[in-house]
Motif scaffolding. Structure first.
Motif, mmCIF file in Angstrom:
data_model
loop_
_atom_site.group_PDB
_atom_site.id
_atom_site.type_symbol
_atom_site.label_atom_id
_atom_site.label_comp_id
_atom_site.label_asym_id
_atom_site.label_seq_id
_atom_site.Cartn_x
_atom_site.Cartn_y
_atom_site.Cartn_z
ATOM 1 N N VAL A 21 -57.662 96.361 -27.100
ATOM 2 C CA VAL A 21 -58.134 97.649 -27.612
ATOM 3 C C VAL A 21 -58.170 97.528 -29.126
ATOM 4 O O VAL A 21 -57.148 97.234 -29.759
ATOM 5 N N ASN A 22 -59.347 97.750 -29.689
ATOM 6 C CA ASN A 22 -59.491 97.637 -31.134
ATOM 7 C C ASN A 22 -59.502 99.016 -31.766
ATOM 8 O O ASN A 22 -60.214 99.918 -31.326
ATOM 9 N N CYS A 23 -58.694 99.166 -32.811
ATOM 10 C CA CYS A 23 -58.603 100.434 -33.538
ATOM 11 C C CYS A 23 -59.007 100.196 -34.988
ATOM 12 O O CYS A 23 -58.199 100.297 -35.919
ATOM 13 N N GLY A 24 -60.276 99.838 -35.168
ATOM 14 C CA GLY A 24 -60.815 99.667 -36.508
ATOM 15 C C GLY A 24 -60.373 98.419 -37.233
ATOM 16 O O GLY A 24 -60.528 98.322 -38.454
ATOM 17 N N HIS A 25 -59.826 97.434 -36.501
ATOM 18 C CA HIS A 25 -59.294 96.230 -37.144
ATOM 19 C C HIS A 25 -60.319 95.100 -37.094
ATOM 20 O O HIS A 25 -61.362 95.203 -36.445
#
Length: 372
Positions: free
Chosen positions: A258-262
């Motif tokens: 899950v990517n959170c803006g990284h």
């Protein structure tokens, strides 16, 4: 492990070193040699030259390195030499003699005061560094880490090296759901970002065991940042967001993310091919309420013989003299033959050479390979 030592995030023993003063014997020899040279020069030039007053600078030089006791001892020695020389070779009148002696005493008293202030400041910094080491023990897990699914190697370098902690964060947990990994970057640098980072790490360490779904883990991190920002506003501090990637590695190299803006992870294959993992950009932690976008899970495979590389922008934003950013994928391809354990340090070294040694942000490099 010794209670005062610490195995740092990159596996090195980290122990704050107390300020060291030059050895007393070396100081005594140096002072005697300098005194002899000055007195020889004084004798050669005649009593009217007053070269003996050059000895006044000896305590000033020592005040920047030595202890207060050493500075006091050398000051007393210099005053004594000047007094004896004034008695043997007095100036033409008494006021001139007294003025010289008072000036020497005043100068040495000021030097002793400056030395005491410097030593006090060094002790304060030493205690702060000890506190930073203790804080790092709580925040960052020592690397490498081996679980049933992966071997993880890494490197962490805060841009403010004396603080030992900065805005980057990471963690690894072996859970019933697989090995879960977090890498992130708090908005801002240094000690100001620690509170937000600690909130994220605390939430991660709870949620990875409690939540079966990776999106639920990300939601727990989001809630933690929102709560921390609410407290920050009440305290008059700035709200912050956090870019992060949350991974779960299962047996067989199955990876869910899950990517959170990284930054997107990179796959380095055994044949030297580098592939950027395509993940949705996502919204940084702390900003989800502004968009209402649900977080999604992406799946990909960790190839046998290959490694997965996770980075923060301390690597990607390293710039050369012309302003060009470090080409991460090309750098990884050049390092394809490096062992996984050495890859984080090698990549950081390449980025540092690219930028001429200048660092603008914290550096974190994590390398995951399937367990053997």
């Amino acid at each position: 492990m010794d209670s005062d030592a610490f195995a740092g995030p990159d596996g090195a023993q980290e122990q704050p070193a107390a300020p060291r003063a030059p050895a007393g014997g070396a100081v005594a020899v140096g002072v005697l040699v300098a005194t002899a040279l000055v007195l020889l020069a004084q004798a050669a030039s005649g009593p009217s030259s007053r070269l003996v007053l050059l000895l006044v600078f000896l305590p000033a030089l020592l005040a920047g390195l030595g202890t207060v006791a050493q500075t006091v001892a050398v000051s007393v020695w210099v005053i004594g030499v000047v007094v004896v020389h004034s008695v043997l070779y007095p100036p033409a009148d008494l006021p001139a003699r007294l003025g010289t002696l008072l000036g020497v005493v005043a100068a040495e008293a000021a030097v002793i005061g400056l030395c005491a202030r410097r030593v006090r400041r060094e002790r304060q910094l030493f205690r702060m560094r000890q506190s930073a080491v203790a804080l790092q023990r709580q925040l960052l897990r020592p690397l490498p880490v081996r679980t049933a699914e992966v071997e993880l190697f890494g490197l962490y370098r805060p841009v403010e090296e004396d603080t030992l902690v900065g805005g980057d964060l990471y963690d690894v947990a072996e859970t019933p759901h697989g090995t879960r990994v977090l890498v992130g970057d708090v908005q801002g640098k240094g000690l100001r970002a620690i509170g937000t980072g600690f909130a994220v790490l605390s939430a991660f360490r709870e949620a990875v065991f409690r939540e079966a779904e990776l999106t639920a883990v990300a939601d727990a991190l989001e809630a933690a940042v929102e709560r921390h920002n609410a407290y920050a506003v009440q305290s008059g501090e700035l709200e912050r967001f956090v870019t992060a990637t949350v991974l779960c590695v299962r047996r067989g190299g199955d990876v869910r993310a899950v990517n959170c803006g990284h930054l997107a992870p990179c796959l380095l294959h055994a044949d030297g091919r580098v592939e950027s993992v395509r993940l949705p950009a996502g919204v940084p932690l702390g900003l989800a309420a502004l968009t209402g976008e649900p977080r999604t899970v992406e799946r990909f495979a960790l190839p046998g013989g290959g490694v997965l590389v996770l980075l923060t922008d301390g690597i990607t934003e390293a710039q050369d003299a012309s302003g060009a950013f470090y080409p991460v994928e090309r750098g990884l391809a050049d390092l394809a033959g490096a062992p996984a354990a050495e890859l984080p340090g090698a990549l950081e070294g390449c980025a540092r050479r690219w930028s001429g040694g200048r660092r603008r942000d914290d550096v974190t490099v994590l390398v995951l390979r399937p367990a053997r």
